[in-house]
Design a protein around this motif. Sequence first.
Motif, PDB file in Angstrom:
ATOM      1  N   VAL A 124       0.821  -1.214   0.000  1.00  0.00           N
ATOM      2  CA  VAL A 124       0.000   0.000   0.000  1.00  0.00           C
ATOM      3  C   VAL A 124       0.861   1.274   0.000  1.00  0.00           C
ATOM      4  O   VAL A 124       0.441   2.304  -0.513  1.00  0.00           O
ATOM      5  N   GLN A 125       2.074   1.181   0.526  1.00  0.00           N
ATOM      6  CA  GLN A 125       2.916   2.385   0.621  1.00  0.00           C
ATOM      7  C   GLN A 125       3.060   3.150  -0.703  1.00  0.00           C
ATOM      8  O   GLN A 125       2.806   4.351  -0.748  1.00  0.00           O
ATOM      9  N   PRO A 126       3.500   2.462  -1.786  1.00  0.00           N
ATOM     10  CA  PRO A 126       3.679   3.213  -3.046  1.00  0.00           C
ATOM     11  C   PRO A 126       2.375   3.839  -3.561  1.00  0.00           C
ATOM     12  O   PRO A 126       2.392   4.926  -4.121  1.00  0.00           O
ATOM     13  N   ILE A 127       1.262   3.155  -3.326  1.00  0.00           N
ATOM     14  CA  ILE A 127      -0.036   3.687  -3.759  1.00  0.00           C
ATOM     15  C   ILE A 127      -0.302   4.991  -3.006  1.00  0.00           C
ATOM     16  O   ILE A 127      -0.705   6.001  -3.581  1.00  0.00           O
ATOM     17  N   LEU A 128      -0.064   4.960  -1.695  1.00  0.00           N
ATOM     18  CA  LEU A 128      -0.328   6.135  -0.863  1.00  0.00           C
ATOM     19  C   LEU A 128       0.628   7.281  -1.195  1.00  0.00           C
ATOM     20  O   LEU A 128       0.231   8.438  -1.228  1.00  0.00           O
ATOM     21  N   GLU A 129       1.895   6.921  -1.477  1.00  0.00           N
ATOM     22  CA  GLU A 129       2.854   7.969  -1.813  1.00  0.00           C
ATOM     23  C   GLU A 129       2.429   8.707  -3.075  1.00  0.00           C
ATOM     24  O   GLU A 129       2.503   9.924  -3.151  1.00  0.00           O
TER      25      GLU A 129
END
Length: 158
Positions: A14-19
């Motif tokens: 989920v991190q890259p999506i949120l970034e």
Amino acid sequence: MSHHHVTAVTEKLVQPILEDMNLELVEVEYKQEGKNWYLRVFIDKPEGVDIEECGQVSEKLSEKLDEEDPIEFPYFLEVASPGAERPLKTQEDFKKYVGEHVYMKLYEPIDQEKEFEGTLVSFENETAIVEIRIKTKKKQLEVPFSKIAKANLAVTFN
């Protein structure tokens, strides 16, 4: 597969999506309620997150989870924002919300109070000063960070 593994994989995905969307990850939880498993991802940004953003994150994350498939049981994915009830977990969180209204639950009572709502007056030296109202009197409690079992921003309707 352990719960911890599921939440760790989910965080990584989920991190890259949120970034990309300028959102921050608050927490990931994976738990059973009744017969169902829920994978919940809490996201936030300073001005608050809307339902549409939660939907977009949910869609993109679903695709990624399907590719990786870290979870063997059927589960429900929920993407939400803690928003108003945001949990305060770290000392940084407490510093950030000085002046706000908070709800706290302690491991052991301080001045006979174990659960209360009040204004977070300050947070320094690992101690929160919370001003609570008892009937018409105000009093300040000094609460060591180590004694706080649970805290979150309280929603107040004035």
